[in-house]
Design a protein around this motif. Sequence first.
Motif, PDB file in Angstrom:
ATOM      1  N   GLY A   4      40.851  58.570  37.430  1.00 17.82           N
ATOM      2  CA  GLY A   4      40.495  59.038  36.085  1.00 17.82           C
ATOM      3  C   GLY A   4      39.920  57.936  35.202  1.00 17.82           C
ATOM      4  N   ALA A   5      40.356  56.708  35.417  1.00 11.02           N
ATOM      5  CA  ALA A   5      39.877  55.582  34.604  1.00 11.02           C
ATOM      6  C   ALA A   5      38.655  54.894  35.207  1.00 11.02           C
ATOM      7  CB  ALA A   5      41.001  54.556  34.440  1.00 11.02           C
ATOM      8  N   MET A   6      38.360  55.187  36.479  1.00  7.22           N
ATOM      9  CA  MET A   6      37.297  54.468  37.179  1.00  7.22           C
ATOM     10  C   MET A   6      35.916  54.979  36.765  1.00  7.22           C
ATOM     11  SD  MET A   6      36.813  53.848  41.268  1.00  7.22           S
ATOM     12  CE  MET A   6      38.449  53.213  41.470  1.00  7.22           C
ATOM     13  N   LYS A   7      35.078  54.036  36.333  1.00  5.71           N
ATOM     14  CA  LYS A   7      33.694  54.343  35.975  1.00  5.71           C
ATOM     15  C   LYS A   7      32.718  53.871  37.055  1.00  5.71           C
ATOM     16  CE  LYS A   7      33.642  55.744  31.560  1.00  5.71           C
ATOM     17  NZ  LYS A   7      32.791  56.747  31.003  1.00  5.71           N
ATOM     18  N   THR A   8      33.117  52.836  37.804  1.00  3.51           N
ATOM     19  CA  THR A   8      32.234  52.235  38.797  1.00  3.51           C
ATOM     20  C   THR A   8      33.033  51.900  40.043  1.00  3.51           C
ATOM     21  OG1 THR A   8      30.995  51.183  37.008  1.00  3.51           O
ATOM     22  CG2 THR A   8      30.635  50.322  39.212  1.00  3.51           C
ATOM     23  N   LEU A   9      32.435  52.105  41.200  1.00  4.33           N
ATOM     24  CA  LEU A   9      32.981  51.639  42.470  1.00  4.33           C
ATOM     25  C   LEU A   9      31.808  51.033  43.239  1.00  4.33           C
ATOM     26  CD1 LEU A   9      35.242  51.389  44.574  1.00  4.33           C
ATOM     27  CD2 LEU A   9      34.631  53.673  45.368  1.00  4.33           C
ATOM     28  N   LYS A  10      31.879  49.716  43.462  1.00  2.14           N
ATOM     29  CA  LYS A  10      30.752  49.017  44.091  1.00  2.14           C
ATOM     30  C   LYS A  10      31.260  48.011  45.105  1.00  2.14           C
ATOM     31  CE  LYS A  10      26.550  46.528  42.980  1.00  2.14           C
ATOM     32  NZ  LYS A  10      25.485  47.433  43.343  1.00  2.14           N
ATOM     33  N   GLU A  11      30.622  48.008  46.267  1.00  2.00           N
ATOM     34  CA  GLU A  11      30.894  47.000  47.294  1.00  2.00           C
ATOM     35  C   GLU A  11      29.812  45.935  47.168  1.00  2.00           C
ATOM     36  OE1 GLU A  11      30.884  49.365  50.858  1.00  2.00           O
ATOM     37  OE2 GLU A  11      32.978  49.921  50.600  1.00  2.00           O
ATOM     38  N   MET A  12      30.211  44.704  46.871  1.00  2.00           N
ATOM     39  CA  MET A  12      29.254  43.638  46.587  1.00  2.00           C
ATOM     40  C   MET A  12      28.696  42.976  47.849  1.00  2.00           C
ATOM     41  SD  MET A  12      28.988  43.713  43.369  1.00  2.00           S
ATOM     42  CE  MET A  12      27.922  42.312  43.256  1.00  2.00           C
ATOM     43  N   ASN A  13      29.429  43.002  48.954  1.00  4.53           N
ATOM     44  CA  ASN A  13      29.011  42.357  50.205  1.00  4.53           C
ATOM     45  C   ASN A  13      28.653  40.890  49.991  1.00  4.53           C
ATOM     46  OD1 ASN A  13      29.362  44.699  51.772  1.00  4.53           O
ATOM     47  ND2 ASN A  13      27.398  45.464  51.062  1.00  4.53           N
ATOM     48  N   ILE A  14      29.545  40.183  49.330  1.00  9.33           N
ATOM     49  CA  ILE A  14      29.347  38.769  49.057  1.00  9.33           C
ATOM     50  C   ILE A  14      30.680  38.030  49.238  1.00  9.33           C
ATOM     51  CG2 ILE A  14      29.667  38.951  46.575  1.00  9.33           C
ATOM     52  CD1 ILE A  14      27.210  37.018  46.418  1.00  9.33           C
ATOM     53  N   ASN A  15      31.339  38.343  50.327  1.00 12.27           N
ATOM     54  CA  ASN A  15      32.678  37.815  50.591  1.00 12.27           C
ATOM     55  C   ASN A  15      32.593  36.461  51.314  1.00 12.27           C
ATOM     56  OD1 ASN A  15      35.402  37.606  50.703  1.00 12.27           O
ATOM     57  ND2 ASN A  15      35.735  39.382  52.001  1.00 12.27           N
ATOM     58  N   PHE A  16      32.011  35.471  50.627  1.00 14.57           N
ATOM     59  CA  PHE A  16      31.926  34.127  51.177  1.00 14.57           C
ATOM     60  C   PHE A  16      31.893  33.116  50.039  1.00 14.57           C
ATOM     61  CE2 PHE A  16      27.626  35.748  50.774  1.00 14.57           C
ATOM     62  CZ  PHE A  16      26.967  34.726  50.092  1.00 14.57           C
ATOM     63  N   MET A  17      32.268  31.907  50.331  1.00 12.53           N
ATOM     64  CA  MET A  17      32.230  30.838  49.346  1.00 12.53           C
ATOM     65  C   MET A  17      31.091  29.887  49.697  1.00 12.53           C
ATOM     66  SD  MET A  17      36.204  30.019  48.685  1.00 12.53           S
ATOM     67  CE  MET A  17      36.589  29.920  50.399  1.00 12.53           C
ATOM     68  N   VAL A  18      30.443  29.382  48.656  1.00 14.65           N
ATOM     69  CA  VAL A  18      29.316  28.470  48.853  1.00 14.65           C
ATOM     70  C   VAL A  18      29.781  27.057  48.542  1.00 14.65           C
ATOM     71  CG1 VAL A  18      26.995  27.900  48.102  1.00 14.65           C
ATOM     72  CG2 VAL A  18      27.726  30.280  48.155  1.00 14.65           C
ATOM     73  N   GLN A  19      29.499  26.157  49.448  1.00 14.81           N
ATOM     74  CA  GLN A  19      29.851  24.754  49.233  1.00 14.81           C
ATOM     75  C   GLN A  19      28.585  23.974  48.946  1.00 14.81           C
ATOM     76  OE1 GLN A  19      32.072  23.416  52.599  1.00 14.81           O
ATOM     77  NE2 GLN A  19      33.836  24.678  52.104  1.00 14.81           N
ATOM     78  N   ASP A  20      28.708  22.975  48.073  1.00 19.38           N
ATOM     79  CA  ASP A  20      27.544  22.146  47.729  1.00 19.38           C
ATOM     80  C   ASP A  20      27.134  21.253  48.863  1.00 19.38           C
ATOM     81  OD1 ASP A  20      27.230  23.165  45.173  1.00 19.38           O
ATOM     82  OD2 ASP A  20      28.714  21.787  44.347  1.00 19.38           O
TER      83      ASP A  20
END
Length: 185
Positions: free
Chosen positions: A169-185
């Motif tokens: 009832g409270a949800m306005k958006t449901l999105k899968e970002m597909n960015i499950n990684f960390m970036v190292q310098d």
Amino acid sequence: YQRRVHGPQNPKTPKPQKCGMHYLKKSDLLLYIKIRMQKQSVSTLKDYARLRLLNDMMDTVKTNAEDKNGYFILVADKRAVRVLSSVCKMYDLVSFHISTIEKLELGRKRFPKSEAIYLIDPCEESIKLVLEDFKYPKLPFYKFVHFCSLGPLPEPLMVKIAGNPTLIGAMKTLKEMNINFMVQD
């Protein structure tokens, strides 16, 4: 709020002193930062991840938000905080109208008149904590929720989310970002 003036000036406007300073209102500065981010060339994985995470997530959220110019509370789990901190700075988040970042695992204050963005790792523990936030229909944590996961949500977790009528009832958006990684310098 200040910024340096660079490059050729419009001939109709008075020329500032060499390396002069313009004073900007807060709203102008935020717009300047947002435009600057959008004009950046995407030459590294970190740049791509920042633009993908912030632009894609916030464009979707703002499209579905009740108050298009309002500020949001970002609720993130441990993994999402690590991904965020690897690709962006706090001023990047502020420029996209995120006023507060809260950790999902910690106790949080209720903001029943604000909209929240949940950015979480699609795992059992994080979904369980999100569902606990919406256990009591009469005591909502947030007015509306924009739910973004770092990766694809497995079917059993989607069923758990769908089984919570308060959250749905409270949800306005449901999105899968597909960015499950960390970036190292």
